[in-house]
Motif scaffolding. Sequence first.
Motif: not given
Length: 364
Positions: A270-295
């Motif tokens: 795949g293609e890298v889209l952004d530089t590395v982020k700590p887990i506390t700053e990295f968001m995933l899109e869950i059900n259309g909303a930005p969500t912290p990894v640990c949540e």
Amino acid sequence: MPIEVGIWKIQGQPQKLSFSALESEKKLEDVLESNLAILSPDWLYLGRQIPTAHGKYIDILAMDGDGNLCVIELKRHKTPREAVAQLLDYASWVQGLSYDQVTGIYADNHPSKEFEQGFVEFFNSPGPPEQVNRRHQLVLVAAELDSASERIINYLSDNYGVPINALFFRYFRDGENEYLTRTWLLDPQNAEVQSEKVASPSKQDGVWNGLDYYVAYGDNGDGNLVWEDARQHGFVTANGGRWYTRTLEQLKSGDRVFACIPGRGYVGVGEVLDTVKPITEFMLEINGAPTPVCEAGLRGHYMCKQADDPETRAGFVRVKWYKTVPQEQAFWQKGMYANQNTVTKLRNRFTLEQLERFFQLQQD
């Protein structure tokens, strides 16, 4: 041409701080002797004033995390011809150093510590590679970079692939406050690519194209990292210590990554889209909303309990996957490239050829 650096003090009317070349020479020597990180935080200090077989002395010798040597020469008041000629002379000697000779240099400058111990502690790694000094780089350090030095270095790099670069520093003073700024003459990554294009590569390693990286994805079945999470949400990650996460910092937007599960095989490109982020700053899109990894309710736990510990927490890099396969369908053939580091440059031609066929990249 390097970027000119200026500093202004903003307190009422902006005031430009003056640059002192003469004092900068002395400051450079004092600072580098006590802290090599001002040149690069990823260089292990091996020693200074290293005697060569030709009666000369290398100002500073260092090593990167891949076991490659860095020859550092302070320009001081040498002419451009003298400074560059010395670096090339040192390179002719350094390229022949064996593992035992390198460890001997380290021992001479670190009498209370073995080389292997120093490498493990500095890079937070399992140990040094079996082969060291497969490549080396030459760095000229100067308080000012004159036009003649710039022309010579560019000529050697562009036309002959000499792995040479320059760092120049500026020293500023504002009352009791002192400042150093640092600028590379050549972009280090572009300089490495140019060096490998012109130089004669080994058949095994080939020429790194400045684009492709190997990424070890540590899904070993313990529930920490899970490949299916990465496939679904578009990322690569590592945790457990700086040795595992620091190499993620090499990745930048536009790079191409090949994910490999150690012991299994390659599972995605795949293609890298952004530089590395700590887990506390990295968001995933869950059900259309930005969500912290640990949540996000992922399959893996990603050491979320250590998320606030900068030494052990996970780092995440966002990736747009071109093609992936489940772990059970991982691709591997004898002779393909693998590495204990999380991220390394993928220059092995045999591996790239096999991966391009498997992922059908030549047809895209």
